[in-house]
Design an enzyme around this catalytic site. Sequence first.
Site, PDB file in Angstrom:
ATOM      1  N   GLN A  82       0.828  -1.200   0.000  1.00 26.63           N
ATOM      2  CA  GLN A  82       0.000   0.000   0.000  1.00 26.63           C
ATOM      3  C   GLN A  82       0.870   1.261   0.000  1.00 26.63           C
ATOM      4  OE1 GLN A  82      -3.326  -0.838   2.369  1.00 26.63           O
ATOM      5  NE2 GLN A  82      -4.129   1.228   2.434  1.00 26.63           N
ATOM      6  N   SER A 107       3.911  -6.382   2.893  1.00 19.86           N
ATOM      7  CA  SER A 107       2.559  -6.374   3.441  1.00 19.86           C
ATOM      8  C   SER A 107       1.576  -7.004   2.452  1.00 19.86           C
ATOM      9  CB  SER A 107       2.144  -4.953   3.846  1.00 19.86           C
ATOM     10  OG  SER A 107       0.961  -4.985   4.615  1.00 19.86           O
ATOM     11  N   LEU A 108       0.630  -6.247   1.872  1.00 18.37           N
ATOM     12  CA  LEU A 108      -0.294  -6.859   0.919  1.00 18.37           C
ATOM     13  C   LEU A 108       0.468  -7.456  -0.261  1.00 18.37           C
ATOM     14  CD1 LEU A 108      -1.362  -5.552  -2.075  1.00 18.37           C
ATOM     15  CD2 LEU A 108      -1.735  -3.598  -0.598  1.00 18.37           C
ATOM     16  N   ARG A 129      -9.469  -8.388   3.355  1.00 17.09           N
ATOM     17  CA  ARG A 129      -8.377  -7.906   4.206  1.00 17.09           C
ATOM     18  C   ARG A 129      -8.389  -6.381   4.287  1.00 17.09           C
ATOM     19  NH1 ARG A 129      -2.815  -6.386   3.536  1.00 17.09           N
ATOM     20  NH2 ARG A 129      -1.406  -7.270   5.107  1.00 17.09           N
ATOM     21  N   HIS A 134      -0.408  -2.995  11.068  1.00 11.41           N
ATOM     22  CA  HIS A 134       0.698  -3.791  11.619  1.00 11.41           C
ATOM     23  C   HIS A 134       1.022  -3.446  13.081  1.00 11.41           C
ATOM     24  CE1 HIS A 134       1.383  -5.763   7.818  1.00 11.41           C
ATOM     25  NE2 HIS A 134       1.354  -4.592   7.224  1.00 11.41           N
ATOM     26  N   GLN A 148       0.692 -11.670  10.314  1.00 14.67           N
ATOM     27  CA  GLN A 148       1.196 -10.503   9.578  1.00 14.67           C
ATOM     28  C   GLN A 148       0.356  -9.248   9.814  1.00 14.67           C
ATOM     29  OE1 GLN A 148      -0.019  -9.316   5.926  1.00 14.67           O
ATOM     30  NE2 GLN A 148       1.888  -9.683   4.809  1.00 14.67           N
TER      31      GLN A 148
END
Length: 308
Positions: A9, A93-94, A118, A201, A250
């Site tokens: 992102q 991340s993603l 998500r 996170h 995560q």
Amino acid sequence: MFSVIFPGQGSQMVGMGKEFFDKYDIVKKLFREADEALNFSISKVILDGPKENLDATVNTQPAIFLVSYSIFKVVKDEFNVNLNNAKFFAGHSLGEYSALSCAGYLDFDKTIKILRSRGNAMQNAVPKGEGGMLAVLGSKIEDIEKILKDNKKSFKAQIANDNSDGQIVLSGINKDLDLISTYLKDNKIKNIKLPVSAPFHCDLMSKATEIMRKELEKIDFKESNNRLISNVTADEILNVNDLKSLLISQIEKKVRWRESIINMINYGVNQFIEIGPGKVLTGLIKRINKNVKTTSINNQSDIERLEI
């Protein structure tokens, strides 16, 4: 020896992937399949905006994946570059979902659906305007950890991203981040509030973790010979059965990107190919190790210049 890496992102922009969409039927097909899978025109949001719609986390996550996956397919299928020869697949991340899907662990339609879930779960885990993220520049992670520990009675935050030498991102409640920002500035440490809708996170994402636990329990990952690096451990995922637990963790754990890159280099990787919108990861890697080769693939000319 090369690794293929995928952005997270913050790399999104209206019109990303348009060159590939206009030129390749395979990309048009993927965009159509994405719209059908989501029962929503994510392709229109990507190609036409508006920016605030694309920047909504619920849209950003499937959008970046769709563009990354589309570029990956063009490189492989239209230019016959065997990216499966990569030593590792990894994503930020993603981007880890882009990595595992392109590496053959999860089908395209399942990946884009779970990223929509998500994004929605993470966007709504904390009331809007309550939490955020703060980038700290020019400091070592050990120094920031010490500041947070020494001042835990004054303010609370968690390290969300260990991105590179000199770029660390904190997550927390906005009032705490404001106090931290002032403290850091008073100590001549540069920091910038990030334009994000939630504190990703960190343990404030606990509601999102529970939603994703239920979503991921429905998923059966496939076996693949391609090797993945986990954001949570910064190391290779040795067993496909570990994927679910690592992806659940995560959500709240910090993204150990700096360590991931260092570990891949220690395993012999000397080239990183970033596939997806923007050049964020390429920039981070240059800060981690100036001696490795980096390439970002955003358009056709990037593919034509690609040397492995």
